[in-house]
Design a protein around this motif. Structure first.
Motif, mmCIF file in Angstrom:
data_model
loop_
_atom_site.group_PDB
_atom_site.id
_atom_site.type_symbol
_atom_site.label_atom_id
_atom_site.label_comp_id
_atom_site.label_asym_id
_atom_site.label_seq_id
_atom_site.Cartn_x
_atom_site.Cartn_y
_atom_site.Cartn_z
ATOM 1 N N GLY A 1 0.790 -1.225 0.000
ATOM 2 C CA GLY A 1 0.000 0.000 0.000
ATOM 3 C C GLY A 1 0.822 1.275 0.000
ATOM 4 N N TYR A 2 2.144 1.147 0.072
ATOM 5 C CA TYR A 2 3.003 2.335 0.141
ATOM 6 C C TYR A 2 2.846 3.195 -1.107
ATOM 7 C CZ TYR A 2 7.278 5.152 0.135
ATOM 8 O OH TYR A 2 8.174 6.193 0.075
ATOM 9 N N TRP A 3 2.924 2.570 -2.281
ATOM 10 C CA TRP A 3 2.884 3.345 -3.520
ATOM 11 C C TRP A 3 1.476 3.872 -3.802
ATOM 12 C CZ3 TRP A 3 7.274 5.077 -4.913
ATOM 13 C CH2 TRP A 3 8.431 4.345 -4.635
ATOM 14 N N ALA A 4 0.460 3.175 -3.300
ATOM 15 C CA ALA A 4 -0.904 3.689 -3.448
ATOM 16 C C ALA A 4 -1.074 4.970 -2.638
ATOM 17 C CB ALA A 4 -1.907 2.634 -2.995
ATOM 18 N N LYS A 5 -0.481 5.000 -1.458
ATOM 19 C CA LYS A 5 -0.556 6.207 -0.633
ATOM 20 C C LYS A 5 0.220 7.353 -1.271
ATOM 21 C CE LYS A 5 -1.060 3.652 3.717
ATOM 22 N NZ LYS A 5 -0.433 3.334 5.034
ATOM 23 N N ILE A 6 1.368 7.031 -1.855
ATOM 24 C CA ILE A 6 2.157 8.064 -2.537
ATOM 25 C C ILE A 6 1.375 8.625 -3.717
ATOM 26 C CG2 ILE A 6 4.253 8.485 -3.876
ATOM 27 C CD1 ILE A 6 4.774 8.218 -0.900
ATOM 28 N N ALA A 7 0.714 7.709 -4.479
ATOM 29 C CA ALA A 7 -0.072 8.149 -5.638
ATOM 30 C C ALA A 7 -1.241 9.027 -5.210
ATOM 31 C CB ALA A 7 -0.574 6.932 -6.411
ATOM 32 N N ALA A 8 -1.747 8.788 -3.992
ATOM 33 C CA ALA A 8 -2.874 9.578 -3.486
ATOM 34 C C ALA A 8 -2.428 10.908 -2.892
ATOM 35 C CB ALA A 8 -3.641 8.771 -2.440
ATOM 36 N N GLY A 9 -1.123 11.162 -2.935
ATOM 37 C CA GLY A 9 -0.612 12.431 -2.440
ATOM 38 C C GLY A 9 -0.280 12.448 -0.969
ATOM 39 N N GLN A 10 -0.329 11.288 -0.328
ATOM 40 C CA GLN A 10 -0.017 11.236 1.093
ATOM 41 C C GLN A 10 1.498 11.234 1.309
ATOM 42 O OE1 GLN A 10 -2.075 8.130 3.237
ATOM 43 N NE2 GLN A 10 -3.820 8.186 1.823
ATOM 44 N N THR A 11 1.893 11.727 2.435
ATOM 45 C CA THR A 11 3.308 11.712 2.810
ATOM 46 C C THR A 11 3.551 10.526 3.731
ATOM 47 O OG1 THR A 11 3.444 14.120 2.648
ATOM 48 C CG2 THR A 11 5.171 12.993 3.899
ATOM 49 N N VAL A 12 4.406 9.635 3.287
ATOM 50 C CA VAL A 12 4.700 8.428 4.061
ATOM 51 C C VAL A 12 6.177 8.448 4.430
ATOM 52 C CG1 VAL A 12 4.606 5.913 4.127
ATOM 53 C CG2 VAL A 12 2.938 7.185 2.755
ATOM 54 N N LYS A 13 6.441 8.328 5.697
ATOM 55 C CA LYS A 13 7.822 8.343 6.165
ATOM 56 C C LYS A 13 8.483 7.001 5.875
ATOM 57 C CE LYS A 13 10.657 9.159 10.278
ATOM 58 N NZ LYS A 13 10.641 9.440 11.738
ATOM 59 N N ARG A 14 9.655 7.070 5.286
ATOM 60 C CA ARG A 14 10.363 5.824 5.016
ATOM 61 C C ARG A 14 11.434 5.606 6.080
ATOM 62 N NH1 ARG A 14 14.029 6.844 -0.444
ATOM 63 N NH2 ARG A 14 15.759 7.969 0.524
ATOM 64 N N PRO A 15 11.625 4.356 6.477
ATOM 65 C CA PRO A 15 12.605 4.078 7.532
ATOM 66 C C PRO A 15 14.022 4.321 7.029
ATOM 67 C CG PRO A 15 11.786 2.038 6.591
ATOM 68 C CD PRO A 15 10.955 3.137 6.002
ATOM 69 N N PRO A 16 14.901 4.787 7.898
ATOM 70 C CA PRO A 16 16.284 5.029 7.474
ATOM 71 C C PRO A 16 17.031 3.712 7.271
ATOM 72 C CG PRO A 16 16.081 5.374 9.829
ATOM 73 C CD PRO A 16 14.684 5.133 9.323
ATOM 74 N N LEU A 17 18.103 3.779 6.519
ATOM 75 C CA LEU A 17 18.953 2.606 6.303
ATOM 76 C C LEU A 17 19.936 2.516 7.460
ATOM 77 C CD1 LEU A 17 19.717 0.282 4.375
ATOM 78 C CD2 LEU A 17 21.359 1.836 3.304
ATOM 79 N N ALA A 18 19.722 1.530 8.303
ATOM 80 C CA ALA A 18 20.563 1.400 9.496
ATOM 81 C C ALA A 18 21.965 0.926 9.130
ATOM 82 C CB ALA A 18 19.914 0.417 10.468
ATOM 83 N N ARG A 19 22.912 1.321 9.941
ATOM 84 C CA ARG A 19 24.282 0.849 9.747
ATOM 85 C C ARG A 19 24.402 -0.598 10.211
ATOM 86 N NH1 ARG A 19 28.300 5.769 11.743
ATOM 87 N NH2 ARG A 19 27.582 7.329 10.205
ATOM 88 N N ILE A 20 25.167 -1.362 9.463
ATOM 89 C CA ILE A 20 25.366 -2.769 9.822
ATOM 90 C C ILE A 20 26.852 -3.097 9.747
ATOM 91 C CG2 ILE A 20 23.090 -3.501 9.011
ATOM 92 C CD1 ILE A 20 24.466 -4.567 6.488
ATOM 93 N N LYS A 21 27.223 -4.183 10.396
ATOM 94 C CA LYS A 21 28.616 -4.625 10.368
ATOM 95 C C LYS A 21 28.849 -5.715 9.318
ATOM 96 C CE LYS A 21 29.485 -3.647 15.265
ATOM 97 N NZ LYS A 21 29.930 -4.215 16.579
ATOM 98 N N GLY A 22 27.757 -6.217 8.755
ATOM 99 C CA GLY A 22 27.882 -7.310 7.795
ATOM 100 C C GLY A 22 28.155 -6.823 6.383
ATOM 101 N N LEU A 23 27.762 -7.650 5.418
ATOM 102 C CA LEU A 23 27.996 -7.354 4.007
ATOM 103 C C LEU A 23 27.198 -6.138 3.555
ATOM 104 C CD1 LEU A 23 27.830 -10.964 2.501
ATOM 105 C CD2 LEU A 23 29.883 -9.614 2.925
ATOM 106 N N THR A 24 27.808 -5.333 2.710
ATOM 107 C CA THR A 24 27.116 -4.187 2.120
ATOM 108 C C THR A 24 26.933 -4.362 0.614
ATOM 109 O OG1 THR A 24 29.221 -3.023 1.830
ATOM 110 C CG2 THR A 24 27.999 -2.614 3.879
ATOM 111 N N THR A 25 27.443 -5.470 0.087
ATOM 112 C CA THR A 25 27.302 -5.777 -1.344
ATOM 113 C C THR A 25 26.928 -7.239 -1.501
ATOM 114 O OG1 THR A 25 28.966 -4.134 -1.950
ATOM 115 C CG2 THR A 25 28.434 -5.802 -3.595
ATOM 116 N N TYR A 26 25.941 -7.486 -2.338
ATOM 117 C CA TYR A 26 25.537 -8.863 -2.644
ATOM 118 C C TYR A 26 25.862 -9.129 -4.109
ATOM 119 C CZ TYR A 26 22.672 -13.047 -3.247
ATOM 120 O OH TYR A 26 22.241 -14.320 -3.528
ATOM 121 N N GLN A 27 26.578 -10.211 -4.349
ATOM 122 C CA GLN A 27 26.977 -10.553 -5.716
ATOM 123 C C GLN A 27 26.140 -11.733 -6.206
ATOM 124 O OE1 GLN A 27 30.983 -12.350 -6.901
ATOM 125 N NE2 GLN A 27 31.279 -10.215 -7.503
ATOM 126 N N ARG A 28 25.552 -11.560 -7.364
ATOM 127 C CA ARG A 28 24.705 -12.612 -7.949
ATOM 128 C C ARG A 28 25.256 -12.975 -9.324
ATOM 129 N NH1 ARG A 28 19.959 -12.494 -11.305
ATOM 130 N NH2 ARG A 28 18.637 -14.338 -10.984
#
Length: 386
Positions: free
Chosen positions: A51-78
């Protein structure tokens, strides 16, 4: 083996999936949206909720969570395997689907039935089969057999599963595709979509739970000295149905659709039928390319055989030339011997072998001299061992 490697950077991917829907981002990476979500989980990236994009399309302001710092991998290779013919297959398939659009039958919108009595005869037979004792590994009702289609669901969702399968088959029939339930012995029921014979499997997804042993069972195992009681798995219904299409005689699903958080499977049937036609076109293109590859392989094999035959012929000629060279060398040695015999006026003890006899033998051996020696040439070939 040709491969392609994609690197998913954590911060970049975070910005991408919060800037546009995951499905669009996934297409750019040539991966399914489910696969991309799994990568986000591995990299601890928060994903936009339903429902996030539906709310955005309706003009609502939706707060997005910040990207937390982690100690693990920051790159995934496929890394994925790329068949040399993939680009050709894709180009041809897209062109063929585009050409087919004007000729493709109209796919009707079929409403789900509410009762088995209103369903196709095949569905009625499957409903009867589900009432039997056949069970799958989850101990759920299971249907399979000649002239039927596979179905594995919990008891509470068996009716809905049958009605959804009926909706699919009636939609296919409405689009002009033929349903067959009387094929060869032990053959499943199938629908002919263009040149492809497709059968379907209806399955309910389940949630597995490991049931621990009770204290009494643990105590009895300890008292007996062996595990009389062991842990078992219980499967819980999720009410999530999935339909998979298989080519007749194949065990790998070629296409599937399922319930999702945003839409029920009943609303996806029409689009699924369209996809099945596209799959049949893709399968036809694959068959054409494979046939072309077989022709190329046969031509290469024929050319290889031709070259090998030339090679064998040249080897035989070389052996002949080497034999002639050996004969010429022997002939020249005999001529040198004849010269010695002549200079010293020598003969054999029986008086037969002299310089003239040796020269005649040398000329007979010499491949460059056309000479006949009756005493040798009149003997049967199997005795000719000079």
């Amino acid at each position: 083996m040709p491969t392609e490697t994609h690197n998913f950077e954590r911060e970049k991917l975070y910005e991408e999936i919060w800037s546009e829907p995951v499905s669009k981002v996934a297409k750019r990476y040539e991966i399914s949206d489910v696969g991309l979500r799994k990568i986000c989980v591995k990299l601890h990236i928060p994903v936009p909720p339903v429902g996030y994009w539906a709310k955005i399309a309706a003009g609502q302001t939706v707060k997005r969570p910040p990207l937390a710092r982690i100690k693990g991998l920051t790159t995934y290779q496929r890394t994925v395997y790329r068949h040399p013919q993939d680009d050709e297959r894709s180009t041809r398939t897209k062109a063929r689907i585009g050409d087919d659009a004007a000729h493709a039958p109209e796919v009707p919108t079929v409403a789900p039935r509410t009762s088995i009595d209103d369903c196709l005869p095949l569905i009625k037979r499957m409903a009867k089969k589900l009432e039997g004792k056949q069970r799958d590994s989850r101990d759920w009702a299971y249907c399979d057999g000649a002239g039927l289609m596979r179905l594995s669901v919990s008891q509470q969702n068996s009716l809905r599963a049958l009605l959804v399968l009926n909706q699919l088959l009636q939609t296919l029939s409405g689009a002009g595709y033929q349903l067959s339930t009387a094929g060869k012995e032990n053959e499943s029921a199938y629908v002919v979509v263009m040149d492809a014979k497709l059968t379907f499997r209806m399955k309910e997804r389940s949630r597995q739970e490991r049931v621990p042993l009770t204290p009494e069972q643990l105590a009895e195992n300890k008292r007996l000295g062996f595990n009389r009681h062991s842990q078992r798995d219980v499967y819980h219904a999720t009410n999530e149905l999935e339909i998979s299409a298989f080519r007749l005689g194949h065990s790998y699903a070629d296409a599937s659709t399922a319930d999702s958080r945003s839409a029920a499977i009943e609303t996806k049937i029409r689009a699924f039928v369209v996809r099945l036609r596209h799959f049949a076109i893709r399968n036809s293109v694959n068959a054409e390319i494979e046939a072309e590859q077989r022709v190329i392989a046969e031509a290469r094999a024929a050319e290889r055989a031709r070259l090998e035959e030339i090679h064998r012929a040249e080897l035989n000629r070389l052996k002949q030339v080497e034999e002639w060279a050996s004969q010429l060398e022997r002939a020249n040695r005999l001529r040198a011997l004849a010269a010695e015999f002549e200079s010293r006026n020598r003969k054999s003890s029986d008086g037969v072998i002299d310089a003239a006899w040796i020269r005649r033998a040398a000329d007979w051996l010499d491949p460059t001299v056309d000479c006949r020696w009756d005493d040798m040439d009149n003997v049967l070939s199997r005795y000719r061992a000079w």
